[in-house]
Design an enzyme around this catalytic site. Structure first.
Site, PDB file in Angstrom:
ATOM      1  N   ASN A   1       0.891  10.810   9.414  1.00 32.35           N
ATOM      2  CA  ASN A   1       1.634  10.401  10.604  1.00 32.35           C
ATOM      3  C   ASN A   1       3.150  10.507  10.462  1.00 32.35           C
ATOM      4  O   ASN A   1       3.862  10.419  11.459  1.00 32.35           O
ATOM      5  CB  ASN A   1       1.270   8.957  10.969  1.00 32.35           C
TER       6      ASN A   1
ATOM      7  N   CYS B   1      -1.958   7.199  -2.808  1.00 32.36           N
ATOM      8  CA  CYS B   1      -3.311   7.744  -2.848  1.00 32.36           C
ATOM      9  C   CYS B   1      -3.431   8.804  -3.936  1.00 32.36           C
ATOM     10  O   CYS B   1      -4.436   8.873  -4.652  1.00 32.36           O
ATOM     11  CB  CYS B   1      -3.695   8.319  -1.491  1.00 32.36           C
TER      12      CYS B   1
ATOM     13  N   THR C   1       0.837  -1.204   0.000  1.00 36.76           N
ATOM     14  CA  THR C   1       0.000   0.000   0.000  1.00 36.76           C
ATOM     15  C   THR C   1       0.874   1.259   0.000  1.00 36.76           C
ATOM     16  O   THR C   1       0.692   2.163   0.810  1.00 36.76           O
ATOM     17  CB  THR C   1      -0.960   0.014   1.200  1.00 36.76           C
TER      18      THR C   1
ATOM     19  N   ASN D   1      -7.789  10.573   0.971  1.00 38.99           N
ATOM     20  CA  ASN D   1      -6.494   9.906   0.815  1.00 38.99           C
ATOM     21  C   ASN D   1      -6.344   8.696   1.728  1.00 38.99           C
ATOM     22  O   ASN D   1      -5.418   7.906   1.564  1.00 38.99           O
ATOM     23  CB  ASN D   1      -5.348  10.890   1.069  1.00 38.99           C
TER      24      ASN D   1
ATOM     25  N   GLY E   1       5.803  11.805  -5.364  1.00 33.56           N
ATOM     26  CA  GLY E   1       6.260  10.928  -6.453  1.00 33.56           C
ATOM     27  C   GLY E   1       5.133  10.558  -7.389  1.00 33.56           C
ATOM     28  O   GLY E   1       5.315   9.743  -8.300  1.00 33.56           O
TER      29      GLY E   1
ATOM     30  N   ARG F   1       9.231  18.554   6.790  1.00 32.42           N
ATOM     31  CA  ARG F   1       8.262  17.702   7.477  1.00 32.42           C
ATOM     32  C   ARG F   1       8.523  17.640   8.981  1.00 32.42           C
ATOM     33  O   ARG F   1       7.698  17.127   9.730  1.00 32.42           O
ATOM     34  CB  ARG F   1       8.267  16.288   6.881  1.00 32.42           C
TER      35      ARG F   1
END
Length: 481
Positions: free
Chosen positions: A320, A289, A258, A453, A348, A334
């Site tokens: 997260n 997503c 995933t 998402n 990406g 981030r």
């Protein structure tokens, strides 16, 4: 009788009709593995009001409300047929019947429209396929909810085990609580109990073993009765073939990631390139997503208008992997507080388009901004087309794609003038075209694409898993190609 009284009486009548539909829908699902839809939205396990709202949704797309008085005759006709496992869209049945001028009865038309799922043509119900979740974070728990939701017939995907690292005392109780309640997606629809002694979570009757391991090499799944399973890796720790191959342990047949795959791992966007998966492929990725959000509408636009080049800017909810407050992070920006800042970051998704759409020759660039909302993002897809178009033309084309095309499970369409991000929490589509924000001038088109998402992406993951497991049943009437 006043207008108000007449309106209320009409509503009560429709409630009564919707109530009569529920046992028919439930019986078709439990006994025959048939999922009843309205414009790609499932009616299985839905309340009376949810059924009426689903029918009303057609109003903002097709211009008029679809009434349960129109769809009930088709549902009754389906119940009388010898149906096999399938998905049947009452909205499409009603629409195609209206357009048919042969004078057939509802029963005759329905039998003809779903002939591929009846009699000698029907698919035989299988034993189901075991599924293992490796990791149990945001996506893992939503995928778990979807797997449990879809286990009603007992012949599809079966969530058998979850693999996690031990979190200490009462670990399984805490993980079950996270499955039961979610701050964004609400309460789990059903009941959850825990047997700590056997390390098992029982969710709507599904016994799910919780296995504790620090590495894939530590697990023999056959020891837990798991066989020929599809393992869904939700951790993103391994993304290339070598790393993901560690999951191919006794009891596991295929691995689905995933997150975007690296190297020669196929990146699959259901609805676009899932039919390219080779039967013997054991390792594949569901991409990201954002890739799932932009690739279906990008394909739709390229099919109709041709795309010379494009740029996607995603305004993405925080995740997260960002910090709540400023702190060290391997990625400089981030590391800054996610709930307090807009954060420029990389994506990406644009480069991943080439893997999912190898025939698209247009160069697609991309960038992203993380913003202080916990879920739902928007992708702004700026395209230079190969021919000129008008806003009305593109508007009507995308609306029709969302209703009748093979991409109707991926692309949704909304005309509400006051739509905002929270309206799309829980959307099962990969992306939703915001009709009011659409801009077209000559050969330039700008699409605003909302997407959940978390949940919308999880639905795409499930569709890929259903496809590779052989339990992705055909939809009737067949969508226009």
């Amino acid at each position: 009788m006043t207008v108000n009284d007449d309106s209320f009486t009409h509503w009560k009548n429709r409630e009564e009709i919707a109530e009569s539909m529920i046992p028919i829908i439930g019986k078709l699902h439990r006994e025959r593995d048939v999922t009843v839809l309205v414009h790609s939205r499932s009616l299985v396990n839905k309340s009376v009001v949810s059924i009426l709202k689903t029918h009303r949704f057609a109003r903002q797309i097709a211009g008029e409300e679809l009434s349960v008085t129109e769809t009930l005759p088709f549902l009754k006709a389906l119940a009388a047929l010898d149906l096999g496992p399938s998905q049947i869209d009452l909205g499409m049945l009603a629409a195609t019947y209206k357009a048919d001028d042969r004078g057939l009865s509802v029963e005759a038309f329905t039998a003809e429209a779903v002939a591929g799922a009846t009699g000698a043509n029907k698919i035989e119900r299988g034993e189901g396929r075991d599924v293992v979740l490796y990791g149990f974070g945001r996506i893992g728990r939503l995928v778990a909810r979807l797997l449990i939701e879809k286990s009603g017939s007992g012949n599809g995907l079966r969530l058998r085990a979850i693999v996690v690292r031990s979190g200490g005392e009462q670990d399984i109780v805490k993980r079950a609580s996270l499955l039961r309640r979610d701050s964004i997606h609400g309460q789990f629809q059903g009941t959850i109990t825990v047997d700590e002694a056997s390390s098992t979570i029982f969710a709507n009757g599904n016994a799910i073993k919780v296995i504790y391991a620090n590495d894939p090499s530590e697990v023999d799944y056959t020891a837990y009765g798991v066989k020929n399973a599809i393992l869904i890796d939700n951790t993103g720790k391994w993304r290339d073939r070598e790393g993901l191959s560690k999951h191919l342990r006794p009891g596991v047949d295929k691995v689905v990631l995933t997150a975007p795959g690296k190297g020669d791992v196929p990146n699959i966007v259901h609805g676009v390139n899932h039919d390219t998966i080779k039967p013997d492929e054991q390792i594949l990725s569901c991409a990201s997503c954002t890739t799932n959000a932009i690739v279906p509408p990008l394909k739709a636009m390229d099919d109709e208008y041709g795309v010379q080049r494009g740029h996607v800017e995603t305004v993405h909810s925080f995740t997260n992997d960002q910090n709540l407050l400023d702190n060290y992070h391997k990625s400089e920006r981030r590391g800054r507080s996610a709930p307090l800042n807009m954060v420029i970051t990389e994506t990406g998704a644009a480069s991943a388009v080439a893997k999912a759409l190898p025939d698209l020759k247009a160069r697609i660039t991309g960038s992203s901004i993380r913003v202080p909302v916990p879920d739902v993002s928007i992708a702004i897809l700026n395209l230079q087309l190969k021919r000129e178009a008008t806003r009305e033309e593109v508007h009507d084309y995308l609306r029709e794609v969302s209703l009748t095309s093979p991409l109707r499970r991926q692309i949704d369409f909304i005309t509400a003038p006051d739509a905002v991000s929270s309206d799309f929490i829980g959307s099962r589509h990969a992306s939703i075209v915001d009709a009011g924000a659409l801009k077209v001038e000559g050969d330039n088109a700008i699409l605003y694409l909302w997407y959940d998402n978390e949940f919308g992406y999880s639905c795409q993951v499930i569709r890929v898993v259903q496809h590779v497991s052989g339990v992705e049943y055909p939809t009737y009437p067949a969508p226009a190609v």
